[in-house]
Structures are given as structure tokens and as C-alpha cells.
Scaffold this motif. Structure first.
Motif, PDB file in Angstrom:
ATOM      1  N   GLN A   1       0.831  -1.221   0.000  1.00 51.21           N
ATOM      2  CA  GLN A   1       0.000   0.000   0.000  1.00 51.21           C
ATOM      3  C   GLN A   1       0.856   1.257   0.000  1.00 51.21           C
ATOM      4  N   LYS A   2       1.966   1.188   0.740  1.00 49.39           N
ATOM      5  CA  LYS A   2       2.871   2.351   0.781  1.00 49.39           C
ATOM      6  C   LYS A   2       3.468   2.584  -0.614  1.00 49.39           C
ATOM      7  N   ALA A   3       3.857   1.486  -1.269  1.00 48.27           N
ATOM      8  CA  ALA A   3       4.439   1.606  -2.617  1.00 48.27           C
ATOM      9  C   ALA A   3       3.404   2.212  -3.569  1.00 48.27           C
ATOM     10  N   GLN A   4       2.180   1.763  -3.448  1.00 46.51           N
ATOM     11  CA  GLN A   4       1.119   2.269  -4.330  1.00 46.51           C
ATOM     12  C   GLN A   4       0.845   3.756  -4.071  1.00 46.51           C
ATOM     13  N   GLN A   5       0.885   4.132  -2.787  1.00 47.79           N
ATOM     14  CA  GLN A   5       0.660   5.558  -2.468  1.00 47.79           C
ATOM     15  C   GLN A   5       1.802   6.431  -2.968  1.00 47.79           C
ATOM     16  N   ASP A   6       3.017   5.903  -2.862  1.00 53.17           N
ATOM     17  CA  ASP A   6       4.164   6.674  -3.370  1.00 53.17           C
ATOM     18  C   ASP A   6       4.063   6.828  -4.891  1.00 53.17           C
ATOM     19  N   LEU A   7       3.641   5.774  -5.544  1.00 54.91           N
ATOM     20  CA  LEU A   7       3.472   5.833  -7.004  1.00 54.91           C
ATOM     21  C   LEU A   7       2.450   6.923  -7.347  1.00 54.91           C
ATOM     22  N   THR A   8       1.340   6.901  -6.638  1.00 53.31           N
ATOM     23  CA  THR A   8       0.266   7.874  -6.869  1.00 53.31           C
ATOM     24  C   THR A   8       0.775   9.303  -6.654  1.00 53.31           C
ATOM     25  N   ARG A   9       1.509   9.494  -5.570  1.00 57.44           N
ATOM     26  CA  ARG A   9       2.024  10.830  -5.232  1.00 57.44           C
ATOM     27  C   ARG A   9       3.019  11.307  -6.285  1.00 57.44           C
ATOM     28  N   LEU A  10       3.953  10.416  -6.664  1.00 58.21           N
ATOM     29  CA  LEU A  10       5.004  10.805  -7.612  1.00 58.21           C
ATOM     30  C   LEU A  10       4.429  11.248  -8.958  1.00 58.21           C
ATOM     31  N   ILE A  11       3.345  10.617  -9.381  1.00 61.15           N
ATOM     32  CA  ILE A  11       2.758  10.923 -10.705  1.00 61.15           C
ATOM     33  C   ILE A  11       2.369  12.398 -10.828  1.00 61.15           C
ATOM     34  N   LEU A  12       1.888  12.977  -9.741  1.00 58.45           N
ATOM     35  CA  LEU A  12       1.463  14.395  -9.819  1.00 58.45           C
ATOM     36  C   LEU A  12       2.582  15.387  -9.515  1.00 58.45           C
ATOM     37  N   GLU A  13       3.756  14.882  -9.122  1.00 61.84           N
ATOM     38  CA  GLU A  13       4.872  15.800  -8.817  1.00 61.84           C
ATOM     39  C   GLU A  13       5.306  16.514 -10.096  1.00 61.84           C
ATOM     40  N   PRO A  14       5.598  17.821 -10.000  1.00 61.30           N
ATOM     41  CA  PRO A  14       5.997  18.573 -11.194  1.00 61.30           C
ATOM     42  C   PRO A  14       7.151  17.930 -11.963  1.00 61.30           C
ATOM     43  N   ASN A  15       8.106  17.374 -11.248  1.00 62.02           N
ATOM     44  CA  ASN A  15       9.260  16.793 -11.931  1.00 62.02           C
ATOM     45  C   ASN A  15       8.855  15.646 -12.870  1.00 62.02           C
ATOM     46  N   PHE A  16       8.012  14.762 -12.356  1.00 61.60           N
ATOM     47  CA  PHE A  16       7.560  13.651 -13.195  1.00 61.60           C
ATOM     48  C   PHE A  16       6.700  14.154 -14.356  1.00 61.60           C
ATOM     49  N   GLN A  17       5.787  15.079 -14.050  1.00 67.69           N
ATOM     50  CA  GLN A  17       4.889  15.594 -15.099  1.00 67.69           C
ATOM     51  C   GLN A  17       5.701  16.209 -16.243  1.00 67.69           C
ATOM     52  N   GLU A  18       6.796  16.856 -15.894  1.00 70.72           N
ATOM     53  CA  GLU A  18       7.610  17.476 -16.941  1.00 70.72           C
ATOM     54  C   GLU A  18       8.393  16.422 -17.736  1.00 70.72           C
ATOM     55  N   THR A  19       9.170  15.595 -17.027  1.00 67.45           N
ATOM     56  CA  THR A  19      10.071  14.677 -17.734  1.00 67.45           C
ATOM     57  C   THR A  19       9.300  13.624 -18.520  1.00 67.45           C
ATOM     58  N   PHE A  20       8.249  13.091 -17.911  1.00 66.24           N
ATOM     59  CA  PHE A  20       7.433  12.090 -18.608  1.00 66.24           C
ATOM     60  C   PHE A  20       6.897  12.674 -19.913  1.00 66.24           C
ATOM     61  N   ASN A  21       6.344  13.880 -19.833  1.00 63.93           N
ATOM     62  CA  ASN A  21       5.685  14.448 -21.011  1.00 63.93           C
ATOM     63  C   ASN A  21       6.658  14.935 -22.079  1.00 63.93           C
ATOM     64  N   LEU A  22       7.862  15.319 -21.673  1.00 61.49           N
ATOM     65  CA  LEU A  22       8.869  15.666 -22.684  1.00 61.49           C
ATOM     66  C   LEU A  22       9.172  14.437 -23.535  1.00 61.49           C
TER      67      LEU A  22
END
Ligand code: BGC
Length: 415
Positions: free
Chosen positions: A310-331
Motif C-alpha cells: 500500500q505504501k508503494a502504491q501511495q508513493d506511485l500515486t504521489r510521484l505521478i502528480l509531482e511537477p518533476n515527473f509531469q515534466e520529464t514524462f511528457n517531454l
């Protein structure tokens, strides 16, 4: 012997000590092309950095038809993955079946209601609760073109489907393939949807959201089918069954002039080291400049047992909305961030144009969900439309008048 056993125990204990909150997260997705894999790797790395184990469950196949079949069989056997790439109304279908987990606490901590536009946050919720995390927004109504092929053919970039037919003929006469296409149902539907969109957002909404029988049978829809069939003259003989990224590579290497495809195609240009405005150009699909067919990719979270998982799943969920991920993923992915107010400087001109069009179309009513990419209708209706569209494209003798009748009947039967 005893010594070896002792040695192994020591190693095991030290791993456990450094990763006490570490959990495994299994993620089902269909991001297997060059650009797609580069994008999802960003999340894999971030999860590893957070101390978790990423179990990759990639099921190849554009638009995820195969992935969805595999997901259903895993869920039926009582063993769904922790997370799966599910989008649009399909999120509601899984939510209704009781499979998804509540992400409200992560969403509240990350202020998702404030950082996401309503069109996205609403799609991520089931019964008012977050159950999925958005990674991006893809614009589907794009035209990707090789400027060199246009130059050599003496052709201009078309801004209407009538002009497309004229320019495509010039390109064909010059010995190039005008339209890089893969004959798979979802790619046929992507092209068909772009042609339909040129009839205007009202027509599009009546046809693919309201599913109006009158619109599905209208003269406008007959015209759409007629133009769509004409595209058959502009694909190469090997188009049948071709994967979308192979079609993109035909534009990249100068074999073909144009691909009508969502901006995941841009991810392929980027992965091949090509630059927007120089090696390739992007324009809205003919006749659709003010409109935006949106396709939001998201990872829905399934119920998992155990604190660590559950902790891993919550971290995954949190990381997805972090600006860093949103930028690098979409580039890497070719899409634009789902999160509002992100810095634009690292994004190219095509992404800027998508960002502007997304904002402008949201206030004019020209922001419409993609039927071909599972955002407008449920999977039953979508499947019914796919069947009619693809059968028509591959059946030389079927008339457009017959196709609209089949479309209206198929939609009615699947509602
Ligand atoms: C997905 C994209 C993906 C494309 C090709 C679309 O439906 O939204 O993320 O790249 O299919 O597989």
C-alpha cells in the motif's frame, strides 16, 4: 556450509534494513514504443529511488486493446496488478465493479483539486473519490509531416480534407506515400475521428457523445465516411496491420509525407533525435485547428493487501502528480502535463501549441473527448464504432450510405 548460510542471512538482513518501507508495485501498461518506453522509465526510476520494486507488466499493442484483455483475465482470476493504465469512462466501469482503491488522502495532500483542471480531475474520480492519477493530456487531432517530402513533391500543408486530397495526390505522383497509416481498428478510428471533427465540435459531440441517431445517419456523416474511404488511395500497399510507430518511422525516414496521429507520435520523433520545426512539422489535422480531441492517460490503482504494497502504491500515486515527473514524462511522451501552471520552457513548439489549444478550447466548447481513445464512450460503444469503421475502410464495395446505417444500428445495439 554453515558459513555460507550465515553469509546469506547477513545479506538478507541488511537489505531488509535499508528498505524497511519498500514495497512492490506491479504496473500494467502498453507503453512499449521508443518514446513510450522512455516516458514510463522515468516513473520506474523514481519508484526505485524511493526504495520500491517496480514489476513491469507491459502488454504491447497500440491504444491498449490487448492490455485491457489481459487486465480483465487477471482481475477475473482475483489477481489484478496494483496499478493499470486505464482511462476515461473505463475507469468508471472498473470502479463500478469495486476493484479500485480510494486515493483521496494522497490527492488531498497533493492538492489535486487545485492543480488539475476539472475536466481531468472529474475523469479520475469514481463516486466523487479519486481512484486514478493522470500522467498527461494527449491531443489526438494532429497531423505530423515531413517538410522535405512536401518540398520534393511541390505540395502544401493542407488545412481542409478537400485540400488534403489534392496535396496527397501530388505527393503520390512524386513517388512518396502520402499517408503513413497502420490498418488496425484503433488507427482507422483515429483517422476517422479526425475527419469527423472537421465537421465541427457540435457535430462531433452529437455523434460520439450524445450518440444521436439522426447525426449518425446524417449527410454530414455520409460525407465523413466518403472522405475516409478516399484515404485508402493514399496509403501504401503494406498498411494492413502495421503498428502506429512503424507508420511514424515512415514519416521520420522520408518514405511518407504525413501521419494523422495523437502526439504520442511526437515521442517517436524525439526518441529518434528529431526536432520539431526542423526535421518534422506539426499542424492540427485538416479543418480542426480550433478544436482539441483530448486523451488523458492515467494509472488507476487496484486494491492491494499489506502495508508495504500500500505504501508503494501511495508513493506511485504521489510521484505521478509531482511537477518533476509531469515534466520529464511528457517531454518524452509527446503530450502535455495534466498539472496546471507547469513551466513551459523545456517544451517544444508543438507542445506549446497543444497547451494553448487546450486552454483556448476549454472556454469555447471545442475541447472534446476522443472517441477513438476511450474518452468519449464506454468500451462497448467504442468497440461497435471501431468494427463499422474498420470494416468499411477495408471493404471496397461498401457505400457510405450503408456504413451510416450500420453505424447507427451498431451504436444503438451496444448502448
Ligand atoms: C494512449 C497513448 C499511447 C497510444 C499508442 C493511446 O491510446 O493514450 O498513451 O501512446 O495509445 O499506444
Amino acid at each position: 556450509m554453515r558459513k555460507i548460510a550465515f553469509g546469506l542471512t547477513t545479506v538478507a538482513l541488511s537489505i531488509a534494513a535499508t528498505t524497511s518501507h519498500a514495497g512492490e508495485v506491479e504496473v500494467l501498461h502498453w507503453w512499449t514504443s521508443g518514446g513510450e518506453a522512455a516516458a514510463i522509465n522515468v516513473l520506474k526510476e523514481e519508484m526505485k529511488d524511493a526504495g520500491h520494486t517496480w514489476k513491469d507488466f507491459a502488454v504491447a499493442g497500440g491504444a491498449g486493446e490487448s492490455a485491457m484483455t489481459v487486465l480483465k483475465s487477471r482481475a477475473i482470476s482475483g489477481n489484478p496488478p496494483a496499478s493499470a493504465q486505464i482511462k476515461g469512462p473505463t475507469i468508471q466501469e472498473w470502479g463500478d465493479l469495486g476493484f479500485l482503491t480510494n486515493l483521496d488522502s494522497v490527492a488531498a495532500a497533493g492538492k489535486w483539486d487545485q492543480v488539475l483542471p476539472p475536466v481531468i480531475s472529474e475523469t479520475m474520480k469514481h463516486d466523487g473519490h479519486y481512484v486514478a492519477a493522470p500522467v498527461n493530456v494527449h491531443r489526438v487531432n494532429w497531423m505530423w509531416a515531413n517538410p522535405e517530402v512536401f518540398r520534393k513533391s511541390g505540395a502544401s500543408i493542407p488545412t481542409s480534407w478537400e485540400q488534403f486530397i489534392v496535396e496527397a495526390q501530388k505527393i503520390k505522383d512524386a513517388g512518396f506515400t502520402p499517408l503513413a497509416h497502420g490498418g488496425q481498428a484503433w488507427q482507422d478510428a483515429t483517422l476517422f475521428e479526425a475527419i469527423a471533427l472537421a465537421k465541427g465540435s457540435d457535430f462531433y459531440k452529437k455523434a460520439f457523445i450524445e450518440l444521436s441517431d439522426e447525426t449518425l445517419r446524417s449527410q454530414d456523416m455520409i460525407d465523413v465516411f466518403t472522405t475516409f474511404k478516399k484515404m485508402h488511395d493514399f496509403v501504401d500497399p503494406g498498411f494492413s496491420g502495421r503498428d502506429w510507430n512503424i507508420a511514424t518511422s515512415m514519416v521520420i525516414n522520408g518514405e511518407a509525407a504525413i501521419q494523422i496521429m495523437g502526439d504520442w507520435a511526437k515521442g517517436e520523433f524525439t526518441a529518434a533525435g528529431k526536432q520539431a520545426g526542423i526535421d518534422y512539422v506539426c499542424f492540427p489535422a485538416p479543418g480542426t485547428s480550433g478544436t482539441f480531441t483530448f486523451n488523458i492517460d492515467s494509472l488507476a490503482m487496484f486494491q492491494v493487501d499489506g502495508d508495504e504494497a500500500q505504501k508503494a502504491q501511495q508513493d506511485l500515486t504521489r510521484l505521478i502528480l509531482e511537477p518533476n515527473f509531469q515534466e520529464t514524462f511528457n517531454l518524452n511522451k509527446g503530450s502535455i502535463p495534466a498539472r496546471l501552471n507547469m513551466p513551459r520552457d523545456k517544451f517544444d513548439a508543438c507542445a506549446h501549441s497543444a497547451m494553448d489549444a487546450f486552454l483556448a478550447s476549454s472556454s469555447t466548447g471545442d475541447l472534446v473527448p476522443s472517441m477513438a481513445h476511450g474518452m468519449a464512450v464506454n468500451s462497448m460503444v467504442q468497440g461497435a464504432i471501431y468494427d463499422v469503421v474498420t470494416n468499411f475502410f477495408n471493404n471496397e464495395s461498401m457505400q457510405a450510405t450503408e456504413a451510416v446505417d450500420k453505424l447507427a444500428r451498431a451504436v444503438k445495439a451496444s448502448m
